[in-house]
Design a protein around this motif. Sequence first.
Motif, PDB file in Angstrom:
ATOM      1  N   SER A  31       0.769  -1.260   0.138  1.00  0.00           N
ATOM      2  CA  SER A  31       0.029   0.094   0.153  1.00  0.00           C
ATOM      3  C   SER A  31       0.819   1.322   0.019  1.00  0.00           C
ATOM      4  O   SER A  31       0.625   2.249  -0.756  1.00  0.00           O
ATOM      5  CB  SER A  31      -0.907   0.140   1.125  1.00  0.00           C
ATOM      6  OG  SER A  31      -2.076  -0.952   1.104  1.00  0.00           O
ATOM      7  N   GLU A 136      -3.559   2.631   6.219  1.00  0.00           N
ATOM      8  CA  GLU A 136      -3.236   1.440   5.612  1.00  0.00           C
ATOM      9  C   GLU A 136      -4.123   0.517   6.472  1.00  0.00           C
ATOM     10  O   GLU A 136      -4.743  -0.328   6.193  1.00  0.00           O
ATOM     11  CB  GLU A 136      -1.859   1.020   5.637  1.00  0.00           C
ATOM     12  CG  GLU A 136      -1.188   1.885   4.516  1.00  0.00           C
ATOM     13  CD  GLU A 136       0.362   1.752   4.390  1.00  0.00           C
ATOM     14  OE1 GLU A 136       1.011   2.239   3.535  1.00  0.00           O
ATOM     15  OE2 GLU A 136       0.721   0.854   5.035  1.00  0.00           O
ATOM     16  N   HIS A 139      -7.866  -0.009   6.132  1.00  0.00           N
ATOM     17  CA  HIS A 139      -8.256  -0.921   5.000  1.00  0.00           C
ATOM     18  C   HIS A 139      -8.268  -2.542   5.163  1.00  0.00           C
ATOM     19  O   HIS A 139      -8.366  -3.226   4.212  1.00  0.00           O
ATOM     20  CB  HIS A 139      -7.500  -0.415   3.859  1.00  0.00           C
ATOM     21  CG  HIS A 139      -8.044   0.904   3.309  1.00  0.00           C
ATOM     22  ND1 HIS A 139      -7.645   1.975   3.564  1.00  0.00           N
ATOM     23  CD2 HIS A 139      -9.090   1.350   2.324  1.00  0.00           C
ATOM     24  CE1 HIS A 139      -8.234   3.028   3.155  1.00  0.00           C
ATOM     25  NE2 HIS A 139      -9.030   2.523   2.194  1.00  0.00           N
ATOM     26  N   LEU A 246      -5.750  -3.440  -0.558  1.00  0.00           N
ATOM     27  CA  LEU A 246      -4.214  -2.966  -0.447  1.00  0.00           C
ATOM     28  C   LEU A 246      -4.331  -1.876  -1.519  1.00  0.00           C
ATOM     29  O   LEU A 246      -3.687  -0.856  -1.079  1.00  0.00           O
ATOM     30  CB  LEU A 246      -3.494  -4.220  -0.969  1.00  0.00           C
ATOM     31  CG  LEU A 246      -3.175  -5.376   0.081  1.00  0.00           C
ATOM     32  CD1 LEU A 246      -2.641  -6.398  -0.708  1.00  0.00           C
ATOM     33  CD2 LEU A 246      -2.450  -4.756   1.331  1.00  0.00           C
ATOM     34  N   GLY A 249      -6.392   1.270  -0.343  1.00  0.00           N
ATOM     35  CA  GLY A 249      -5.581   1.977   0.940  1.00  0.00           C
ATOM     36  C   GLY A 249      -4.194   2.948   0.483  1.00  0.00           C
ATOM     37  O   GLY A 249      -4.095   3.939   0.785  1.00  0.00           O
ATOM     38  N   GLY A 250      -3.808   2.248  -0.557  1.00  0.00           N
ATOM     39  CA  GLY A 250      -2.613   2.897  -1.157  1.00  0.00           C
ATOM     40  C   GLY A 250      -3.018   4.453  -1.679  1.00  0.00           C
ATOM     41  O   GLY A 250      -2.487   5.351  -1.767  1.00  0.00           O
TER      42      GLY A 250
END
Length: 262
Positions: A31, A136, A139, A246, A249-250
């Motif tokens: 992420s 992160e 998520h 993932l 979140g990033g």
Amino acid sequence: MKAFRNITACLVLFFTPLLSMAWGMNGHRISGQIAENYLTPKAKAAVRAILGESVAIASNWADFIKSDTTYNYLYDWHFVDFDRPYAYPEMVEFLAHDNHTDAYTKTNFLITELKKKNLPKDKKLLYLRVLIHLVEDIHQPFHTGHTQDKGGNSIKLTWFGESTNLHSIWDSKLIDYQQLSYTEYVAAIDNTTAAKRATWQKDPLTKWIFESHEIAEKAYTEVQGKDIKSAYVYNFNHIAELNQRLLMGGIRLAGVLNQLFG
């Protein structure tokens, strides 16, 4: 023999903080690298100047620091738990009155603090490291799980014959099963459109939490009172959903950092 026991004790102390990491090291780095891919040049330079390293590498600091008791106060910052399934309007209402120390209240706190122009350098570094990690963490579905089972940590399961728990399966077991480095993983899943990224970044923090909560509730129901019959099947059924978390979140972390530093 005494020396051996001392070495063993040191190893236990060293590795214990790693056992409950959200997303595990690879997940956070995935992420984090996705976030860095979408930073504006100005934000990327500002973030790198504060951190002294990439977002991907810095993203695990808040878990590594669990080995230092000075930072024990950060423990409750990593999650926001619920006592039952919530519909989205209920969750919005609940979080609007949330005054606990948790991932929701502290993410808002960190964003507010990092907007301050006169924030001391040491606090700016600490707050940025933790903010990256918490966005992160939110998520990861089981950082929005049930209070009574510690976000799935108390639900014991087996994974390819290994004793583990529901939280750990979503933290790291599924990710590690793909046998990819974090850079290979990013290359495999980072395939969004500009329109999709813009939509995700416009969603409020309450929506991020609710999305994770919904996934956790479904996963709870699947294993209620029974073990995972086949890890192969479980991976097939859930890896796309986990990869989406993932990725989201990033992307959302990039949106937050661009707003703060771009």
